[in-house]
Design a protein around this motif. Structure first.
Motif: not given
Length: 232
Positions: A80-101
């Motif tokens: 994920h580089l500048p301008g990229d969005l993170i977290g959209c895919d987790s909004l349905a069930d509100k839980l993260a399916a993966f880790s982001v570091v």
């Protein structure tokens, strides 16, 4: 688009360097970094299973998303580089399916609920294109996978207003290898082959594309050969 980030101890008090004019206009010069979360290298934005109820945008730095297999191996699924969005895919069930570091010191903007529907639609369009490129890359041979990655990164640099011919890959060889499904040693050998052929100049993670057409040919020809092989 106006966005909101709560002020916590993880937020700084001044704008980061490297923000574009668009970033500054969108954030507002007077808002400063009280609206941004700063992640140091190795610090997680969230981990698998964490509650995620907001969309985040990368303002500076680089992050990777990954998950751990049952055998303990790490699978990198995106950078994920500048301008990229993170977290959209987790909004349905509100839980993260993966880790982001964070792979380097990074700044993250957190959006308000009112902005998230429009952002999610934009993210879905980009994600469809990303998955299509990833599928195309996975069908190629080893050289094609790396060539396609370099071309995609070059294109991303161009869209961000940077040089598409010469750039620094901000991820390490191990993370890159885990993303394109190769061993780190294989990635190093492919870089060496492309350098010997005069297609790339490579010094550590500094890349210069010397022959863009030849690089395209490596990416496309090997991918086509792999598809033909699967069909036979």
């Amino acid at each position: 688009m106006q966005a909101t980030i709560e002020n916590t101890g993880l937020f700084s008090s001044s704008l980061p360097t490297g923000l574009t004019a668009v970033d500054r206009e969108e954030l507002g010069e007077t808002d400063s970094l009280s609206r941004l979360r700063i992640l140091q290298r190795g610090q997680h934005l969230f981990r698998t299973g964490d509650r995620v109820d907001r969309v985040h945008r990368v303002v500076g730095g680089i992050l990777k998303s990954y998950f751990i297999h049952e055998d303990g191996d790490e699978q990198v699924i995106g950078f994920h580089l500048p301008g990229d969005l993170i977290g959209c895919d987790s909004l349905a069930d509100k839980l993260a399916a993966f880790s982001v570091v964070a792979l380097d010191t990074s700044s993250i903007q957190r959006f308000a609920h009112d902005d998230q529907q429009q952002l999610t639609l934009s993210w879905m369009q980009e994600e469809i294109l990303r998955l299509a490129r990833l599928l195309h890359m996975e069908r190629g041979g080893t050289d094609a996978r790396l060539a396609r990655f370099v071309l995609d990164f070059s294109d991303a640099q161009r869209h961000r207003g940077y040089s598409e011919r010469e750039f620094h890959l901000p991820m390490g060889r191990r993370d890159l290898a885990r993303y394109i499904g190769l061993a780190p040693e294989t990635v190093s050998r492919i870089f060496s082959r492309l350098r010997v052929r005069g297609i790339l100049a490579v010094e550590n993670n500094h890349i210069q594309i010397l022959d863009h057409d030849a690089l395209e040919q490596v990416a496309n020809n090997q991918a086509q050969q792999a598809v033909t092989h699967l069909a036979n």
